[in-house]
Design an enzyme around this catalytic site. Structure first.
Site, PDB file in Angstrom:
ATOM      1  N   TYR A 134     -60.936  38.269  86.999  1.00 15.17           N
ATOM      2  CA  TYR A 134     -60.982  37.964  85.566  1.00 15.17           C
ATOM      3  C   TYR A 134     -61.863  36.769  85.224  1.00 15.17           C
ATOM      4  O   TYR A 134     -62.135  36.528  84.063  1.00 15.17           O
ATOM      5  CB  TYR A 134     -59.566  37.760  85.017  1.00 15.17           C
ATOM      6  N   GLU A 158     -40.825  51.880 105.728  1.00 11.67           N
ATOM      7  CA  GLU A 158     -41.969  52.247 104.887  1.00 11.67           C
ATOM      8  C   GLU A 158     -41.619  52.157 103.414  1.00 11.67           C
ATOM      9  O   GLU A 158     -42.405  51.666 102.610  1.00 11.67           O
ATOM     10  CB  GLU A 158     -42.431  53.683 105.228  1.00 11.67           C
ATOM     11  N   ASP A 168     -41.752  57.735 107.045  1.00  9.94           N
ATOM     12  CA  ASP A 168     -41.625  59.157 106.745  1.00  9.94           C
ATOM     13  C   ASP A 168     -42.203  59.980 107.889  1.00  9.94           C
ATOM     14  O   ASP A 168     -43.113  59.535 108.576  1.00  9.94           O
ATOM     15  CB  ASP A 168     -42.421  59.512 105.478  1.00  9.94           C
TER      16      ASP A 168
END
Lengths: 657, 415
Positions: free
Chosen positions: B158, B244, B296
């Site tokens: 920014y 995770e 997963d």
């Protein structure tokens, strides 16, 4: 099976009813493209146009075709069939009769609508007045006329050529425009079904002193023409060709755009033809008139008839081919009725068939079992692929011209693929990719052609659509397929186009040979375009390079000066760690000898210098480019003028004055 | 704490809960494992790139102080100034970070950057913008180092939106600048906003404040972006559990899993950020605890593990301080789907892209080096089935913390 028959005989007329081909098509008119009135209008137009093109091409005449659709109001139609207009007496009898409740509802709705419009007008918005929808009873009729400069028809054959469905059996194989070989006959059946009015044909052959005029309709049950008038009129203008008028039920409103884009695409693929399309409405402001001018006089040769490839025949066809020739021996039959079989190969084949086959045996003596054996061998044996001599593609030249004249694109690339074979039928894929152009929408605009006629329906499952949208990585060719105006034109010609679906409106995506042919043809076009685009971009970059570079000068000089200033502000002692020349720079910064302006000026000089060098490089590489102007050459009428001819052993040059 | 076996998970889970031993017995198993790991850690000496006689020369960065970074920038800017004043414009020599310039070093078990560089000249239309951005970032980092303050990557973007146009641009150049200067990204005093969370048996001091991660409630303690402000790590945990997903983390935190089996639970909520990776490495190095990964059962879970272990290609120049070696793959492994009888409706078919990612992973060195990992991944690609950690909830919401994990620990079922 038997019990069924018994039942049938008991309940129905014992005589077995035979269905004429005309009857079959009238009952299954959707397979010939007559699903609904709108589609029927469209199909009628296309059948007439395709017939006309075939007819002109068969005598190597540049086609000039006029199509007119004339709207016929109900009262006019009634007048035509001699029916007096009836005023409704018993209003309640009709389907669109409005009872008390419905009227209240309608009035309330109209009041709301008016209120809304008043508000919209007050707010200064544009108001579209909703059109009054047509009631169910208001079928609209159209008179479709098509006039060409083709071969015409022999006076006495006219009734049979038009008034009998599937009248001739075709022997041999040929790349044809028509999809069913029905041509105008189906339009005739449709006119009979929807209006009952007969069709009118005027026709003259080349050099004929009279014009044949015929008015006929078809007896659907007997499949025979029903001739009202067949007479000869004087031919004063030397015209040859055919003119057909057919009055049918249709729907112009819904199929207007389809009919016009059909004509336009036809003009793309047939740039050597002149088309005039007119629509005459009841009110003059709705009239449409579009002229597609001829752009070239180079016409692809009419596709010659060819023989079947052994791998493309079925048992029935083998029998049919045999039935035509009774005196042929087996070896003659193999050699003469098929492509890709020469004498020695025919002998080898007969040897392979088994001991009860001999080269000299007559084909009519072959038993059914023996025919099956031949068929099996045709399926299993290896044959050379058929050659593509029997195909007549539009040609890259014509495709390019057609696209240029109808779309006016910024760039076109064309490519003609090699002859390939699918199930014993040769095919050629031609493709063109265009960029830009007027009335082209951003994104992919896909135009499909099969045997040089446009395909407009069911494009979702088509091999061309799927290949262009899914399997071409457009970005690899510097083309943005979402923003650029891309036109993709693919034309496939074959002795048998493997259509899918009942309407024969698309080519399935499950044939690897065709899919890969289409893909490589499109890719070839893209490669050509890419080279052009890259060159164009380089030229554009050259123009914008200086601007681009200069834009960042302030950012860089400010940032660098920022760091320099912050070091220069630190204590003198700290600077000792730097190299002498760095210290000198810092001194200059501290003394305001080097400022942001100095840096920026130095960078500007540098950019100017680099730009000049690169521009020189570019010029030496590409040479000086002068502005080019597109010009079009008009066709020359060689018969009219005398030109100076220069003869040489290989050619003759004619000098234009 | 009394074992609360069964519960709502017991019925659906079938035979498994009955086979669970007492917590004490399980604890003993883990204790043995933790001690073995600590001993191995002492024996396995730290190896660095320079110890290996690699054929290809590689580039690695070092942790530099603000003063050093500042000096490096000043040297660079002065040389650039000289070149401009001499009328030669400017150009930077930037180490290439493309995948062609990456190398997996098996001895170190991580990706490193080779020494290929590219020139970024001002005088080319294609690189002029990047050159300008690089200059601007150098100036901004110089400011940060002078003032000794930290900003986030977003802050940095920014400060000059007009030039950077999008954050991806300033972020990429920031990594380039780290490589050019030869320092870690953290040394540039630019941090990513915090993403990772930690909870469990861990106490540390952050910027003077003592933080006890057992008293962080259900949400856990956010992992601070400035790893250098963390000191004095202490723990009585037996292992680190790397999770995770945020959802699984919350389940474990709420069930106070770390009190039943002393551990530290960490998650980066998906792909790990730099801070979480630094934090995990620091814990592993200082506390010498084994790390167990719970991800997963899909190719992306494995990818996440690989980023923790071998590093990402984007940050390979700093893989030395970002990677944590020797993470054990606890679950959910493809073979668990049948072993723990995860019902069909909780398994998902892998998409074509998933299968492709899986096949590509099979070619990766970090999978190939361990035949057991390779087998598991092969099984996944063969069955074309994937399952999330949440699939275990089909036996009850607490099945994960009350049956699955204890069972895994009892059986030492990790690879």
């Amino acid at each position: 099976m038997d019990s069924k028959k018994v039942k049938a005989t008991k309940t129905q007329d014992p005589a077995l009813k035979q269905k004429s081909p005309a009857e079959f098509f009238s009952e299954n008119k959707n397979i010939a493209g007559f699903d609904n009135p709108g589609k029927s209008l469209y199909t009628t137009v296309r059948e007439l146009v395709e017939n006309a093109l075939d007819s002109a091409e068969s005598i190597a005449e540049l086609p000039t075709i006029e199509v007119t659709i004339e709207e016929i109001s109900k009262s006019k139609f009634n007048a035509m069939i001699g029916l007096v207009d009836h005023e409704r007496v018993d209003a309640e009898l009709y389907d669109d009769y409005e009872n008390e409740k419905a009227r209240e509802k309608r009035l309330a709705k109209e009041a709301r609508e008016q209120e809304r419009q008043a508000k919209a007008i007050a707010a200064g918005k544009k108001v579209t007045v909703p059109k009054a929808g047509k009631g169910r009873g208001d079928t609209v009729f159209y008179k479709v006329s098509c006039k060409d400069n083709g071969k015409g028809m022999p006076h006495d054959d006219i009734p049979n050529m038009l008034g009998r469905v599937l009248s001739g059996t075709k022997y041999g194989l040929k790349q044809t425009r028509g999809k069913f070989g029905l041509g105008a006959k189906m339009a005739l059946i449709w006119s009979k079904m929807s209006t009952g009015l007969p069709i009118e044909i005027s026709s003259a052959m080349k050099g004929q002193k009279f014009i044949s005029f015929c008015r006929l309709d078809i007896d659907i049950h007997k499949n025979i023409p029903n001739v009202h008038v067949l007479e000869k009129k004087p031919n004063t203008t030397g015209w040859h060709g055919a003119e057909i008028h057919v009055t049918i039920e249709g729907n112009w409103t819904t199929y207007r755009s389809k009919v016009i884009s059909y004509m336009r695409q036809m003009a793309v693929i047939t740039p050597y033809a002149q088309f005039l399309f007119r629509y005459r409405a009841g009110t003059p402001e709705k009239n449409v008139s579009v002229q597609f001018v001829r752009r070239t006089d180079v016409m692809p040769p009419a596709p010659p008839e060819t023989k079947y490839h052994p791998s493309a025949v079925d048992l029935l066809l083998i029998k049919r081919l045999i039935a035509e020739k009774s005196k042929q021996t087996l070896i003659q039959y193999l050699q003469q009725d098929f492509v890709s079989i020469n004498k020695s190969y025919a002998e080898r084949l007969i040897g392979e068939m088994g001991p009860d086959f001999t080269p000299k045996m007559l084909v009519k003596d072959l038993t059914d079992q023996q025919l099956v054996r031949i068929h099996q061998l045709f399926r299993q044996a290896k044959f050379d692929d058929p050659d593509g001599d029997c195909l007549s593609p539009a040609g890259e030249y014509n495709l390019r011209l057609g696209i240029t004249k109808e779309l006016h694109p910024d760039m076109v690339a064309t490519c003609q693929g090699n002859v390939q074979v699918f199930e014993g039928h040769p095919f050629i894929v031609e493709a063109a990719v265009s960029l830009g152009g007027k009335s082209v929408k951003p994104g992919l605009n896909i135009f499909r052609f099969a045997n040089r006629i446009p395909l407009l329906f069911e494009q979702g499952g088509d091999v061309i659509t799927r290949t262009a949208t899914k399997r071409i990585s457009w970005s690899a060719y510097k083309i943005s397929h979402l923003q650029d105006k891309v036109g993709v034109f693919v034309s496939i010609v074959s002795t048998k186009i493997p259509f899918k679906g009942t309407g024969k409106e698309y080519i399935g995506d499950d044939i690897t040979e065709i899919a890969s042919g289409v893909k490589s043809a499109i890719q070839q076009c893209c490669i050509q375009l890419k080279a052009k685009l890259v060159r164009q971009k380089a030229a554009r970059d050259k123009l914008e390079r200086k601007k681009n570079l200069s834009r960042y000068i302030p950012d860089v000089s400010r940032a660098i000066y920022g760091v320099l200033a912050s070091i220069a502000n630190e204590r003198e002692a700290k600077r000792q760690k730097y190299e002498p020349d760095s210290r000198e720079i810092l001194h200059k910064v501290a003394d305001k000898e080097v400022t942001e302006v100095t840096l920026s000026r130095k960078l500007t000089q540098y950019v100017d210098q680099v730009d000049a060098e690169l521009a020189l490089d570019y010029a030496t590489q590409s040479g000086l480019v002068k502005a080019r102007e597109p010009i079009s050459l008009a066709g020359v009428d060689w018969t009219q003028a005398n030109y100076l001819e220069l003869h040489s052993p290989v050619c003759v040059m004619k000098l234009l004055s | 704490m009394a074992p609360r076996r069964g519960g709502d998970g017991g019925n659906a889970g079938g035979e498994l809960p009955k086979r669970l031993k007492t917590d004490g017995a399980i604890l003993q198993t883990i204790k043995d494992f933790a001690e073995a790991t600590a001993r191995a850690g002492i024996r396995g000496e730290k190896r660095s790139l320079s110890d290996l006689a690699l054929e290809e020369s590689c580039r690695e960065v070092a942790e530099l102080g603000s003063g050093e970074v500042k000096e490096e920038i000043e040297k660079l800017v002065l040389s650039v100034t000289k070149s401009i004043l001499q009328g030669q414009g400017l150009a930077y020599t930037v180490p290439s970070r493309t995948s062609a310039n990456q190398l997996y070093v098996e001895e170190l078990d991580r990706i490193v950057l080779k020494d290929k560089t590219s020139i970024r000249p001002f005088a080319s239309s294609s690189t002029v913008k990047k050159t300008a951005i690089t200059t601007r970032i150098l100036e901004l980092v110089h400011q940060l180092c002078s003032k000794q303050i930290h900003v986030t990557k977003r802050d940095l973007f920014y400060t000059d939106v007009k030039l950077f146009t999008e954050q991806a641009q300033s972020d990429t150049v920031l990594d380039d600048v780290s490589c050019m200067l030869g320092c870690t990204r953290t040394s540039l005093n630019v941090v990513a906003s915090e993403k990772g969370v930690v909870v469990g048996r861990l106490v540390f001091v952050e910027d003077g404040d003592r933080i006890d991660c057992t008293k962080m409630g259900v949400g856990g303690k956010a992992i601070p972006p400035n790893i250098d402000k963390i000191q004095d790590m202490e723990s009585d945990a037996l292992f680190i559990l790397l999770v995770e997903k945020d959802a699984a983390f919350m389940r474990l935190a709420e069930d106070r899993f770390y009190n039943r089996f002393p551990c530290v639970i960490v998650t980066a909520k998906g792909q790990p950020d730099v801070a979480t990776r630094l934090f995990l490495r620091k814990m592993k190095m200082e506390l010498r605890l084994p790390v167990l990964g719970l991800v997963d059962s899909d190719p992306y879970g494995l990818k996440i593990l690989s980023v923790y272990m071998s590093g990402s290609k984007n940050m390979s120049y700093d893989s030395a301080s970002l990677t944590t070696p020797d993470i054990k793959w606890l679950g959910v492994r493809p073979s668990d789907l049948d072993k723990y009888r995860i019902p069909q409706q909780c398994r998902l078919p892998m998409s074509e892209l998933d299968v492709k990612t899986g096949r590509d992973l099979l070619e990766e060195d970090f999978i190939k080096k361990d035949p057991r990992w390779y087998q598991e991944l092969e099984l996944m690609v063969k069955n074309k089935e994937k399952a999330e950690i949440q699939a275990l909830s089909s036996f009850g919401f607490q099945y994960l913390s009350e049956v699955y994990l204890p069972m895994k620990l009892q059986e030492r079922d990790w690879i």
